[in-house]
Design an enzyme around this catalytic site. Structure first.
Site, PDB file in Angstrom:
ATOM      1  N   TYR A  14      25.575 -31.403 -22.200  1.00 50.36           N
ATOM      2  CA  TYR A  14      24.146 -30.959 -22.090  1.00 50.36           C
ATOM      3  C   TYR A  14      24.447 -29.345 -22.502  1.00 50.36           C
ATOM      4  O   TYR A  14      23.572 -28.821 -23.141  1.00 50.36           O
ATOM      5  CB  TYR A  14      23.932 -30.568 -20.431  1.00 50.36           C
ATOM      6  CG  TYR A  14      22.810 -29.806 -20.078  1.00 50.36           C
ATOM      7  CD1 TYR A  14      21.521 -30.172 -20.382  1.00 50.36           C
ATOM      8  CD2 TYR A  14      22.852 -28.584 -19.463  1.00 50.36           C
ATOM      9  CE1 TYR A  14      20.376 -29.573 -20.073  1.00 50.36           C
ATOM     10  CE2 TYR A  14      21.923 -27.538 -19.190  1.00 50.36           C
ATOM     11  CZ  TYR A  14      20.493 -28.203 -19.480  1.00 50.36           C
ATOM     12  OH  TYR A  14      19.459 -27.459 -19.319  1.00 50.36           O
TER      13      TYR A  14
ATOM     14  N   VAL B  33       8.881 -37.573 -26.200  1.00 53.50           N
ATOM     15  CA  VAL B  33       9.353 -36.593 -27.376  1.00 53.50           C
ATOM     16  C   VAL B  33      10.322 -37.252 -28.209  1.00 53.50           C
ATOM     17  O   VAL B  33      10.571 -36.724 -29.253  1.00 53.50           O
ATOM     18  CB  VAL B  33       9.677 -35.075 -27.010  1.00 53.50           C
ATOM     19  CG1 VAL B  33       8.461 -34.425 -26.335  1.00 53.50           C
ATOM     20  CG2 VAL B  33      10.732 -35.022 -26.066  1.00 53.50           C
TER      21      VAL B  33
ATOM     22  N   GLY C  54       8.084 -28.608 -12.853  1.00 52.65           N
ATOM     23  CA  GLY C  54       9.001 -27.380 -13.171  1.00 52.65           C
ATOM     24  C   GLY C  54       8.201 -26.542 -13.964  1.00 52.65           C
ATOM     25  O   GLY C  54       7.065 -26.009 -13.875  1.00 52.65           O
TER      26      GLY C  54
ATOM     27  N   GLY D  73       6.729 -31.485 -21.858  1.00 52.27           N
ATOM     28  CA  GLY D  73       7.251 -31.202 -20.437  1.00 52.27           C
ATOM     29  C   GLY D  73       6.360 -30.716 -19.455  1.00 52.27           C
ATOM     30  O   GLY D  73       6.795 -29.951 -18.531  1.00 52.27           O
ATOM     31  N   ALA D  74       5.160 -30.961 -19.478  1.00 49.27           N
ATOM     32  CA  ALA D  74       4.383 -30.146 -18.708  1.00 49.27           C
ATOM     33  C   ALA D  74       3.779 -30.920 -17.117  1.00 49.27           C
ATOM     34  O   ALA D  74       3.114 -30.458 -16.396  1.00 49.27           O
ATOM     35  CB  ALA D  74       3.077 -30.209 -19.299  1.00 49.27           C
TER      36      ALA D  74
ATOM     37  N   VAL E 213      17.236 -22.728 -11.841  1.00 46.15           N
ATOM     38  CA  VAL E 213      15.851 -22.716 -11.515  1.00 46.15           C
ATOM     39  C   VAL E 213      15.612 -24.163 -10.694  1.00 46.15           C
ATOM     40  O   VAL E 213      15.934 -25.239 -10.912  1.00 46.15           O
ATOM     41  CB  VAL E 213      14.839 -23.042 -12.676  1.00 46.15           C
ATOM     42  CG1 VAL E 213      13.328 -22.627 -12.240  1.00 46.15           C
ATOM     43  CG2 VAL E 213      15.174 -21.990 -13.819  1.00 46.15           C
TER      44      VAL E 213
ATOM     45  N   THR F  46      14.009 -27.055  -9.590  1.00 40.70           N
ATOM     46  CA  THR F  46      12.772 -27.698 -10.065  1.00 40.70           C
ATOM     47  C   THR F  46      13.107 -29.149  -9.883  1.00 40.70           C
ATOM     48  O   THR F  46      13.828 -29.485  -9.113  1.00 40.70           O
ATOM     49  CB  THR F  46      12.685 -27.840 -11.565  1.00 40.70           C
ATOM     50  OG1 THR F  46      13.610 -28.134 -12.496  1.00 40.70           O
ATOM     51  CG2 THR F  46      12.425 -26.232 -12.051  1.00 40.70           C
ATOM     52  N   GLU F  47      12.502 -30.028 -10.586  1.00 41.33           N
ATOM     53  CA  GLU F  47      13.292 -31.522 -10.570  1.00 41.33           C
ATOM     54  C   GLU F  47      14.577 -31.916 -11.434  1.00 41.33           C
ATOM     55  O   GLU F  47      15.000 -32.878 -11.292  1.00 41.33           O
ATOM     56  CB  GLU F  47      12.150 -32.722 -10.971  1.00 41.33           C
ATOM     57  CG  GLU F  47      10.928 -32.759 -10.118  1.00 41.33           C
ATOM     58  CD  GLU F  47       9.793 -33.878 -10.819  1.00 41.33           C
ATOM     59  OE1 GLU F  47      10.369 -34.482 -11.848  1.00 41.33           O
ATOM     60  OE2 GLU F  47       8.740 -33.864 -10.113  1.00 41.33           O
TER      61      GLU F  47
ATOM     62  N   GLY G 210      18.742 -19.384 -16.010  1.00 39.37           N
ATOM     63  CA  GLY G 210      19.935 -19.778 -15.180  1.00 39.37           C
ATOM     64  C   GLY G 210      19.333 -20.773 -14.045  1.00 39.37           C
ATOM     65  O   GLY G 210      18.403 -21.509 -14.632  1.00 39.37           O
TER      66      GLY G 210
HETATM   67  P1  NDP Z   1      12.065 -30.843 -14.481  1.00 41.26           P
HETATM   68  O1  NDP Z   1      12.839 -32.021 -14.581  1.00 41.26           O
HETATM   69  O2  NDP Z   1      11.353 -30.458 -13.250  1.00 41.26           O
HETATM   70  O3  NDP Z   1      10.770 -30.894 -15.977  1.00 41.26           O
HETATM   71  C1  NDP Z   1      11.216 -31.415 -16.928  1.00 41.26           C
HETATM   72  C2  NDP Z   1      10.030 -32.157 -17.815  1.00 41.26           C
HETATM   73  O4  NDP Z   1      10.444 -32.605 -18.851  1.00 41.26           O
HETATM   74  C3  NDP Z   1       9.047 -33.059 -17.067  1.00 41.26           C
HETATM   75  O5  NDP Z   1       7.550 -32.421 -17.291  1.00 41.26           O
HETATM   76  C4  NDP Z   1       9.545 -34.304 -17.648  1.00 41.26           C
HETATM   77  O6  NDP Z   1       8.066 -35.217 -17.649  1.00 41.26           O
HETATM   78  C5  NDP Z   1       9.739 -33.813 -19.311  1.00 41.26           C
HETATM   79  N1  NDP Z   1      10.330 -34.561 -20.157  1.00 41.26           N
HETATM   80  C6  NDP Z   1      11.594 -35.181 -19.909  1.00 41.26           C
HETATM   81  N2  NDP Z   1      12.127 -35.799 -21.031  1.00 41.26           N
HETATM   82  C7  NDP Z   1      10.951 -36.039 -21.517  1.00 41.26           C
HETATM   83  C8  NDP Z   1      10.704 -36.722 -22.571  1.00 41.26           C
HETATM   84  N3  NDP Z   1      11.747 -37.561 -23.339  1.00 41.26           N
HETATM   85  N4  NDP Z   1       9.393 -36.863 -23.272  1.00 41.26           N
HETATM   86  C9  NDP Z   1       8.419 -35.900 -22.744  1.00 41.26           C
HETATM   87  N5  NDP Z   1       8.714 -35.377 -21.764  1.00 41.26           N
HETATM   88  C10 NDP Z   1       9.968 -35.229 -21.014  1.00 41.26           C
HETATM   89  O7  NDP Z   1      12.940 -29.648 -15.099  1.00 41.26           O
HETATM   90  P2  NDP Z   1      12.686 -28.210 -15.479  1.00 41.26           P
HETATM   91  O8  NDP Z   1      11.352 -27.658 -15.561  1.00 41.26           O
HETATM   92  O9  NDP Z   1      13.840 -27.403 -14.915  1.00 41.26           O
HETATM   93  O10 NDP Z   1      13.145 -28.310 -16.912  1.00 41.26           O
HETATM   94  C11 NDP Z   1      12.333 -27.799 -18.167  1.00 41.26           C
HETATM   95  C12 NDP Z   1      13.214 -27.157 -19.179  1.00 41.26           C
HETATM   96  O11 NDP Z   1      14.012 -26.047 -18.684  1.00 41.26           O
HETATM   97  C13 NDP Z   1      14.381 -28.266 -19.722  1.00 41.26           C
HETATM   98  O12 NDP Z   1      14.428 -28.169 -21.260  1.00 41.26           O
HETATM   99  C14 NDP Z   1      15.626 -27.746 -18.934  1.00 41.26           C
HETATM  100  O13 NDP Z   1      16.910 -28.043 -19.595  1.00 41.26           O
HETATM  101  C15 NDP Z   1      15.437 -26.387 -19.089  1.00 41.26           C
HETATM  102  N6  NDP Z   1      16.320 -25.625 -18.060  1.00 41.26           N
HETATM  103  C16 NDP Z   1      16.283 -25.871 -16.545  1.00 41.26           C
HETATM  104  C17 NDP Z   1      16.788 -25.195 -15.918  1.00 41.26           C
HETATM  105  C18 NDP Z   1      17.001 -25.478 -14.426  1.00 41.26           C
HETATM  106  O14 NDP Z   1      17.885 -24.851 -13.696  1.00 41.26           O
HETATM  107  N7  NDP Z   1      16.060 -26.089 -13.893  1.00 41.26           N
HETATM  108  C19 NDP Z   1      17.600 -23.976 -16.182  1.00 41.26           C
HETATM  109  C20 NDP Z   1      17.934 -23.673 -17.723  1.00 41.26           C
HETATM  110  C21 NDP Z   1      17.147 -24.484 -18.483  1.00 41.26           C
HETATM  111  P3  NDP Z   1       8.013 -36.661 -17.614  1.00 41.26           P
HETATM  112  O15 NDP Z   1       9.305 -37.034 -16.707  1.00 41.26           O
HETATM  113  O16 NDP Z   1       6.675 -36.786 -17.063  1.00 41.26           O
HETATM  114  O17 NDP Z   1       8.171 -37.105 -19.180  1.00 41.26           O
HETATM  115  C1  8X3 Z   2      20.444 -25.765 -16.341  1.00 42.32           C
HETATM  116  C2  8X3 Z   2      20.889 -24.454 -15.828  1.00 42.32           C
HETATM  117  O1  8X3 Z   2      23.512 -24.066 -15.271  1.00 42.32           O
HETATM  118  O2  8X3 Z   2      22.610 -25.926 -14.175  1.00 42.32           O
HETATM  119  O3  8X3 Z   2      20.028 -25.408 -17.946  1.00 42.32           O
HETATM  120  O4  8X3 Z   2      22.961 -25.945 -16.676  1.00 42.32           O
HETATM  121  S1  8X3 Z   2      22.598 -25.248 -15.750  1.00 42.32           S
END
Ligand code: NDP
Ligand code: 8X3
Length: 251
Positions: free
Chosen positions: A152, A60, A12, A8-9, A185, A187-188, A183
């Site tokens: 989720y 993935v 975010g 997921g690089a 963040v 991002t997308e 908590g």
């Molecule tokens: P983003 O949507 O900004 O990033 C998610 C990343 O995951 C993207 O790079 C996307 O890339 C990749 N991704 C999604 N599905 C797949 C897949 N099937 N195969 C490969 N890559 C995948 O979100 P965040 O950076 O916020 O999320 C990152 C992690 O942090 C997640 O696990 C999320 O649940 C967790 N999280 C986020 C929070 C928030 O508030 N934002 C809080 C707590 C946890 P691509 O689309 O190019 O595949």
């Molecule tokens: C993402 C944080 O609180 O929106 O994991 O579910 S929340």
């Protein structure tokens, strides 16, 4: 030179980790589905930080494909020091009786099974090397549940449980396992949860200062850069304005 594999690089937290680890001199294996974003990140980081990047354009959720791409890497790339299991998403925010089966499948397949698939492949390499550090990105949603968060939250509770299981199973192989639980963040994440509805996504962060992806990347770097005898098992990182999943101080 050390190597980090980040799932997921392209956006975010994963993209922020890629920058921070590259700046620390790590070579990178970057996994995501959006090929153009992967290519852009690879060029930028190789030029800016003088490191090497392997792009793995893969979902993935597809074990066969992920495994093919990773197992056919040259052997020097299989000495992965840090695996950041970050790829993940939420789809929808509905009460249980209104949830979409397709959304549930996507979240379970990505957040739990995808994390397991990457771990299975890379932890085998780490066992051979007798060292490594696995960072699993959980969530506050893996520590408590909130209304309509149902599936989720369940997937992130699974990440929490699996992190402990991995730490136990890999203990005698010299492999560290850390769970990072953010908590809110910005991002997308919310745009993806609300399927492109940007105005609904923006409202999530109305009236508060959320975390930014780099806040989490810096915490991960702190965890990874501890001495060999120190492991941080678990970290819950919140915006100052968010006390729990649902108690938020909005202006
Ligand atoms: P983003 O949507 O900004 O990033 C998610 C990343 O995951 C993207 O790079 C996307 O890339 C990749 N991704 C999604 N599905 C797949 C897949 N099937 N195969 C490969 N890559 C995948 O979100 P965040 O950076 O916020 O999320 C990152 C992690 O942090 C997640 O696990 C999320 O649940 C967790 N999280 C986020 C929070 C928030 O508030 N934002 C809080 C707590 C946890 P691509 O689309 O190019 O595949
Ligand atoms: C993402 C944080 O609180 O929106 O994991 O579910 S929340």
């Amino acid at each position: 030179m050390k190597t980090a594999l980040i799932t997921g690089a392209t956006s975010g937290i994963g993209a922020a980790c890629a920058h921070l680890f590259a700046a620390q001199g790590y070579n990178l294996i970057l996994v995501a589905r959006r090929e153009a974003l992967l290519a852009e990140a690879a060029v930028l980081m190789e030029e800016k930080y003088a490191i090497s990047v392997k792009k793995i354009c893969a979902d993935v959720r597809d074990f066969e494909n992920l495994s093919y791409h990773l197992e056919t890497l040259p052997s020097q790339w299989k000495k992965v020091n840090v695996l950041i299991n970050n790829a993940g998403l939420s789809q929808g925010l509905e009460p249980i009786h209104k949830g979409e089966i397709a959304d549930w499948d996507t979240m379970i397949d990505t957040n739990i099974k995808g994390l397991l698939y990457a771990t299975k492949i890379v932890s085998n390499w780490m066992v051979t090397e007798k060292s490594g550090h696995i960072i699993n990105i959980g969530s506050i949603a893996g520590k408590e549940v909130y209304p309509n968060g149902n599936v989720y939250c369940a997937t992130k509770h699974a990440v929490d449980a699996l992190s402990t299981s991995m730490r136990i199973d890999l203990l005698t192989h010299g492999i560290k396992v850390t769970a990072i639980h953010p908590g809110m963040v910005e991002t997308e994440f919310s745009k993806v949860r609300f399927k492109g509805d940007e105005s609904r996504a923006r409202k999530v962060y109305d009236g508060l200062e959320p975390l930014v992806a780099n806040d989490i990347a810096e915490a991960i770097w702190f965890v990874v850069s501890r001495p060999a005898h120190v492991n941080i098992n678990d970290m819950l990182i919140m915006p100052t304005a968010q006390a729990t999943g649902t108690i938020i101080n909005r202006n």
